[in-house]
Design a protein around this motif. Sequence first.
Motif, PDB file in Angstrom:
ATOM      1  N   ALA A 199      18.196  -9.072 -39.166  1.00  0.00           N
ATOM      2  CA  ALA A 199      17.716 -10.086 -40.291  1.00  0.00           C
ATOM      3  C   ALA A 199      18.934 -10.842 -40.530  1.00  0.00           C
ATOM      4  O   ALA A 199      18.795 -12.323 -40.655  1.00  0.00           O
ATOM      5  CB  ALA A 199      17.330  -9.650 -41.591  1.00  0.00           C
ATOM      6  N   SER A 200      20.176 -10.660 -40.626  1.00  0.00           N
ATOM      7  CA  SER A 200      21.293 -11.483 -40.884  1.00  0.00           C
ATOM      8  C   SER A 200      21.546 -12.313 -39.561  1.00  0.00           C
ATOM      9  O   SER A 200      21.667 -13.670 -39.780  1.00  0.00           O
ATOM     10  CB  SER A 200      22.461 -10.772 -40.946  1.00  0.00           C
ATOM     11  N   GLY A 236       4.428  -9.875 -40.485  1.00  0.00           N
ATOM     12  CA  GLY A 236       4.494  -8.748 -41.582  1.00  0.00           C
ATOM     13  C   GLY A 236       5.079  -7.635 -41.606  1.00  0.00           C
ATOM     14  O   GLY A 236       4.989  -6.572 -42.050  1.00  0.00           O
ATOM     15  N   SER A 237       6.306  -7.649 -40.441  1.00  0.00           N
ATOM     16  CA  SER A 237       7.084  -6.203 -40.432  1.00  0.00           C
ATOM     17  C   SER A 237       8.140  -6.172 -41.272  1.00  0.00           C
ATOM     18  O   SER A 237       8.341  -7.016 -42.101  1.00  0.00           O
ATOM     19  CB  SER A 237       7.884  -6.608 -38.916  1.00  0.00           C
ATOM     20  N   THR A 238       8.721  -4.842 -41.381  1.00  0.00           N
ATOM     21  CA  THR A 238       9.859  -4.745 -42.324  1.00  0.00           C
ATOM     22  C   THR A 238      10.947  -5.332 -41.762  1.00  0.00           C
ATOM     23  O   THR A 238      11.799  -5.728 -42.720  1.00  0.00           O
ATOM     24  CB  THR A 238       9.833  -3.153 -42.285  1.00  0.00           C
ATOM     25  N   THR A 239      11.218  -5.575 -40.581  1.00  0.00           N
ATOM     26  CA  THR A 239      12.313  -6.465 -40.189  1.00  0.00           C
ATOM     27  C   THR A 239      12.408  -7.828 -40.697  1.00  0.00           C
ATOM     28  O   THR A 239      13.172  -8.428 -41.237  1.00  0.00           O
ATOM     29  CB  THR A 239      12.467  -6.276 -38.434  1.00  0.00           C
ATOM     30  N   THR A 240      11.205  -8.360 -40.710  1.00  0.00           N
ATOM     31  CA  THR A 240      11.107  -9.743 -41.054  1.00  0.00           C
ATOM     32  C   THR A 240      11.208  -9.927 -42.612  1.00  0.00           C
ATOM     33  O   THR A 240      11.488 -10.753 -43.304  1.00  0.00           O
ATOM     34  CB  THR A 240       9.896 -10.382 -40.548  1.00  0.00           C
ATOM     35  N   ALA A 260      13.291 -12.256 -44.790  1.00  0.00           N
ATOM     36  CA  ALA A 260      13.070 -12.952 -45.924  1.00  0.00           C
ATOM     37  C   ALA A 260      13.776 -12.732 -47.334  1.00  0.00           C
ATOM     38  O   ALA A 260      14.011 -13.630 -48.001  1.00  0.00           O
ATOM     39  CB  ALA A 260      11.402 -12.666 -46.377  1.00  0.00           C
ATOM     40  N   LYS A 261      14.438 -11.520 -47.171  1.00  0.00           N
ATOM     41  CA  LYS A 261      15.352 -11.364 -48.605  1.00  0.00           C
ATOM     42  C   LYS A 261      16.623 -12.261 -48.531  1.00  0.00           C
ATOM     43  O   LYS A 261      17.340 -12.351 -49.427  1.00  0.00           O
ATOM     44  CB  LYS A 261      15.750  -9.856 -48.466  1.00  0.00           C
ATOM     45  N   ARG A 262      17.044 -12.710 -47.125  1.00  0.00           N
ATOM     46  CA  ARG A 262      18.143 -13.407 -46.843  1.00  0.00           C
ATOM     47  C   ARG A 262      17.805 -14.785 -47.022  1.00  0.00           C
ATOM     48  O   ARG A 262      18.799 -15.651 -46.600  1.00  0.00           O
ATOM     49  CB  ARG A 262      18.564 -13.187 -45.423  1.00  0.00           C
ATOM     50  N   LEU A 263      16.747 -15.294 -47.336  1.00  0.00           N
ATOM     51  CA  LEU A 263      16.625 -16.671 -47.458  1.00  0.00           C
ATOM     52  C   LEU A 263      16.597 -17.190 -48.996  1.00  0.00           C
ATOM     53  O   LEU A 263      16.405 -18.308 -49.278  1.00  0.00           O
ATOM     54  CB  LEU A 263      14.869 -16.979 -47.086  1.00  0.00           C
TER      55      LEU A 263
END
Length: 178
Positions: free
Chosen positions: A83-84, A100-104, A108-111
């Motif tokens: 993600a980073s 819709g994956s947990t990796t994406t 999303a948390k990093r946006l």
Amino acid sequence: MLSAERKLKIAEIKGENGGIRTSELSDLFNVSEMTVLRDLATLEKQGILTRVYGGAVSSKTLSRETPNVVREKIRITEKNKIASLAAQLIQDGDNIFLDGSTTTHALAKRLESSSDLRVVTIGLDILNELSVREGIEVICPGGVLDKVTMNFLGRHTENFLKELNSDKAFISTSSLSI
């Protein structure tokens, strides 16, 4: 063949094969695809199957995956690294797709520092994550919500995604097979 008999046979075929194509049913019963689509809509309302683009699958087929609440806790370090790195590829003004994956979802948390970003996603968790972010327009095609994976699926979703144009797409997979 009566409509009720046809629907029973469709349910039987779906049970044996896990899914069926609209065109195959049309040929099998010698009826129009519109008639088959109406039958599939009725069976979907009854919870017997789920319509998808080109046919139908068992309602249970959509839920064979590991639930998101479990996947969120697996390989957290690796997902955060991916993600980073992926976040570095996103620029302000981009139009991106996140599956819709947990990796994406970790992406999303990093946006949070992004602005003027347009994000299309099929993931309910990602939709919720980004819905409170200023400067990020979030688009969700809707469709049938798979309550195990928390993703919107089905014919409506597929039709929407066919028309989609993105600058970048982030798509994850849980496995690969030769």
